[in-house]
Write a protein that holds these residues in place. Structure first.
Motif, short mmCIF file in Angstrom:
data_model
loop_
_atom_site.label_atom_id
_atom_site.label_comp_id
_atom_site.label_asym_id
_atom_site.label_seq_id
_atom_site.Cartn_x
_atom_site.Cartn_y
_atom_site.Cartn_z
N ASN A 353 34.50 28.65 46.22
CA ASN A 353 34.97 27.78 47.29
C ASN A 353 36.16 28.43 47.99
OD1 ASN A 353 37.43 26.95 45.83
ND2 ASN A 353 36.02 25.82 44.50
N HIS A 354 36.79 27.73 48.91
CA HIS A 354 37.86 28.32 49.71
C HIS A 354 39.14 28.56 48.93
CE1 HIS A 354 36.17 28.24 53.90
NE2 HIS A 354 35.28 27.49 53.26
N THR A 355 39.21 28.09 47.68
CA THR A 355 40.39 28.38 46.84
C THR A 355 40.17 29.58 45.93
OG1 THR A 355 39.83 27.01 44.89
CG2 THR A 355 40.83 25.88 46.77
N THR A 356 38.93 29.92 45.66
CA THR A 356 38.65 31.04 44.74
C THR A 356 39.33 32.34 45.17
OG1 THR A 356 36.48 30.03 44.37
CG2 THR A 356 36.84 32.21 43.44
N PRO A 357 39.32 32.69 46.48
CA PRO A 357 39.97 33.94 46.90
C PRO A 357 41.47 34.00 46.58
CG PRO A 357 38.46 33.19 48.59
CD PRO A 357 38.55 32.09 47.59
N ILE A 358 42.10 32.85 46.40
CA ILE A 358 43.53 32.85 46.05
C ILE A 358 43.71 33.49 44.68
CG2 ILE A 358 45.56 31.38 45.64
CD1 ILE A 358 44.31 29.35 47.59
N LYS A 359 42.77 33.24 43.78
CA LYS A 359 42.81 33.86 42.46
C LYS A 359 42.71 35.38 42.59
CE LYS A 359 41.97 34.84 38.05
NZ LYS A 359 43.08 35.12 37.12
N ALA A 360 41.76 35.86 43.40
CA ALA A 360 41.58 37.31 43.59
C ALA A 360 42.86 37.93 44.15
CB ALA A 360 40.41 37.57 44.53
N ALA A 361 43.43 37.32 45.17
CA ALA A 361 44.64 37.86 45.80
C ALA A 361 45.83 37.80 44.85
CB ALA A 361 44.95 37.09 47.08
N SER A 362 45.91 36.75 44.04
CA SER A 362 47.00 36.61 43.08
C SER A 362 46.92 37.69 42.01
CB SER A 362 46.94 35.22 42.42
OG SER A 362 47.85 35.12 41.34
#
Length: 690
Positions: A353-362
């Motif tokens: 979902n649109h929050t998953t990429p935050i994990k990748a970037a973090s």
């Protein structure tokens, strides 16, 4: 300290007597200033050993300093961070803002105070919200189904374009080997054209659109454009057969798919559009399978193929309008469907979902230490999670993506890394083993590389040491997680000493437990993730998410909920970890996750073969898994002929990257009372023969 290396050993490795004596004297001078092997190796790898000496000499010196490294890998750091490197790291600065200087205490804080942690990460990464969230996380449906940023609206692609418009977003080579740079503004406008073109073609927000093509600048713009207009990317590796592509399109109910006319691999061209178009003629039960549209990008300058009447070339599809306002979505809305094989025959459709990429970037921020202006390269594909991971990890952190269109196994790839001035290079261990065998990457100027990262399969320590050698000893950040995690659950950092093939810390913001077969805490056992964390999937498209990840799972020693993952791991002294592979029948071959069931299904129907069982075996010196096929037969068959036929079927119907290491012909396969093949018995049996 005294050098343990002798004159005879150096001469055996190719140095003459004079050079050997000079080398020993220089070593002795360094040793006289160092109190520990770690200090000595740090000085030697920095000041003495260079690419004028063959790798065998490097390995000889390293082994002499750490004679117990094979039995105690945690005693042999191959890289020691300098004080200035630690001080300038993202992780150090982030901890400093919290008044912390201990990484273990910081990790514990990121887990126990996860709402505070993710709130700070959102600000640090500049995540853009169209409407601010009411809070960080709503657990009213349980930790199994968290709702992140409730009350808010967003489109994660907005967060990919907060860098200066003139900054470089993508670097690639044209057909003449010239480096081409695409700025953030140029990439933004191209992805806007894709979004506008999709809407003009009748695609609506929420529709699923496939991508099965090499990861080039077109693919990145297409990926971003689909999500911008509110669509859902269906990620499919272009190496898959028509059957496997069709299955994935069917599961996702895709309305269209982007592909390329041909793929270029080495000196050969392979028809890709033809393979994708062939999906229409396959007996796949889907109402709209005959009518899905294909948009075809060019391998070179333009598409010259004759296309099906419903399909479009890139030139005819793309409209001129390059202004677009991204569709505002709920944070938990799907943006990407990726596939993980699991242990069943049907691929598991995992929703990002649109929050998953935050994990990748973090993860990239804390573990790979990516900073604005860096150049990231990782040979991958949008069909595997590291493709989308690379896009978000780079763009949200204001870095550039270096994309190479050829085979990364040859020297030309290394020259591209050199010319593009790559700062972070990602690999799969199989690739490094190939480089080491051929020596094709030696004597290149990789001094701009600050860090490597390795994922996809278990790595071999000596190969990872070789990788460090190629860039004058830079750390290799081991990175292990999964598509359903959006990144890693365990990794390394640039503020800790680096040990080949070892992990040094759980990923920030996430924790796990190690449990034995009875669900009890263990130092060697199965990994179980402790929710909640951004990145962890909350739904599957074609399976019961709770059943797959939570049903029948025990509680942790502290009474915490545990989420099934399936890796087997060993905790070493000092808080280090080693990944041992999968505890179930899922395997990773050539860096790609697959299942025994998929391989067995592909091999069904061979003449005189009654049944097959696929298992993965770790090689004697660790490293990537080896594929072994057990086949039951009542006939006298030629093993090599059978193996050749099996490999041909796998290449044609599953994936040419999956190589059979060995086959075993037998009269019957061991089974349970319910007629299930006992692959564990086969693994044990085969290991006894090694």
């Amino acid at each position: 300290m005294k050098p343990a290396v002798t004159m005879d050993q150096l001469m055996e490795k190719g140095l003459d007597r004079e050079a050997s004596l000079r080398f020993l004297n220089q070593m002795q001078n360094i040793f006289s200033r160092c109190a520990t092997p770690e200090q000595a190796w740090s000085a030697i790898s920095r000041d003495l050993i260079s690419d004028q000496y063959a790798f065998d000499i490097h390995l000889l010196v390293y082994n002499s300093l750490f004679p117990d490294r094979e039995s105690r890998p945690e005693s042999a750091p191959a890289w020691v961070p300098a004080a200035e490197s630690i001080a300038s790291a993202n992780l150090t600065k982030f901890m400093s803002d919290l008044g912390m200087d201990d990484i273990n205490a910081f990790h514990a804080w990121t887990v126990s105070q996860y709402q505070n942690f993710w709130s700070r990460i959102v600000k640090k990464l500049g995540i853009v919200f169209d409407k601010a969230p009411d809070n960080i996380c709503d657990l009213s449906q349980g930790k199994e189904f968290p709702v992140w940023f409730p009350g808010s609206r967003m489109n994660i692609i907005n967060s990919c374009f907060t860098a200066p418009g003139s900054a470089t977003a993508i670097i690639y080579e044209d057909s003449h080997k010239n480096l081409i740079k695409l700025s953030y503004d140029e990439l933004d406008r191209l992805s806007n054209r894709v979004a506008n073109s999709l809407i003009q073609s009748g695609i609506n927000p929420g529709d699923a659109i496939g991508i099965a093509m090499p990861m080039n600048h077109y693919a990145v713009a297409i990926y971003l454009g689909i999500i911008k207009m509110g669509g859902v990317v269906v990620s499919i590796a272009d190496s898959f057969s028509s059957e496997e592509i069709a299955i994935r399109l069917k599961i996702a109910h895709a309305k269209a798919i982007f592909t390329q006319d041909f793929t270029h691999w080495g000196e050969k061209y392979f028809p890709l559009y033809e393979k994708v178009s062939h999906c229409r003629s396959l007996p796949v039960e889907q109402n709209d399978m005959q009518s899905f549209r294909i948009i075809v990008t060019p391998c070179e300058s333009r598409v010259t193929l004759a296309l099906h009447e419903s399909d479009k070339s890139w030139e005819s599809f793309l409209v001129d309008s390059d202004i677009f306002t991204p569709e505002s979505c709920l944070p938990m809305s799907p943006c990407n469907i990726l596939f993980s094989s699991g242990t069943t025959g049907s691929p598991k459709a995992i929703i990002w979902n649109h929050t998953t990429p935050i994990k990748a970037a973090s993860d990239a921020f804390f573990h790979q230490n990516i900073q604005a202006g860096d150049v990231m390269a990782w040979p991958t594909n949008l069909g595997w999670m590291m493709g989308p991971w690379l896009i978000f990890a780079a763009l949200i952190n204001h870095a550039a993506i270096a994309l190479y269109s050829g085979a990364p196994k040859d020297r030309a790839f290394g020259e591209f890394i050199q010319h593009a001035r790559v700062n972070m290079l990602g690999v799969v261990p199989t690739l490094v083993a190939t480089w080491r065998q051929s020596g094709c990457m030696e004597n290149l100027d990789w001094h701009t590389i600050k860090v490597f990262s390795s994922t996809g399969e278990c790595s071999n320590a000596e190969d990872m040491f070789y990788l460090m050698f190629l860039a004058g000893y830079k750390p290799v950040i081991e990175y292990c997680g999964g598509t359903e995690i959006g990144g890693a659950y365990i990794s390394s950092t640039v503020i800790q000493m680096n040990y080949p093939s070892l992990f040094t810390t759980p990923a920030m913001g996430m924790n796990f437990a190690i449990i034995d077969e009875n669900g009890q805490p263990a130092s060697t056992g199965e990994v179980a993730i402790i929710p909640p964390s951004i990145g962890l999937s909350t739904q599957l498209l074609n399976a019961d998410h709770y059943q797959v990840y939570f049903e029948h799972m025990p509680k942790s020693a502290n009474g915490e909920m545990l989420r099934r993952h399936g890796d087997q791991i060993k905790q070493l002294p000092g808080g280090f970890y080693s990944i041992l592979g999968r505890v179930d029948d899922t395997m990773k071959l050539g860096g790609i996750k697959t299942s025994a069931a998929e391989i067995e299904r592909t091999l069904a129907g061979l003449p005189d073969i009654l049944e097959v069982a696929a298992i993965a075996i770790p090689p004697a010196n660790n490293g990537p898994n080896l594929l072994i096929i057990y086949a039951s037969t009542a006939a006298a068959l030629n093993k090599q002929d059978v193996m050749k036929e099996m490999q041909k079927k796998i290449n044609l119907h599953l994936n040419p990257l999956f190589k059979i290491h060995d086959i075993v012909l037998t009269t019957e396969l061991p089974k349970t009372a319910s007629n299930k093949i006992m692959r564990r018995i086969l693994r044990k049996k085969y290991l006894e023969t090694m």
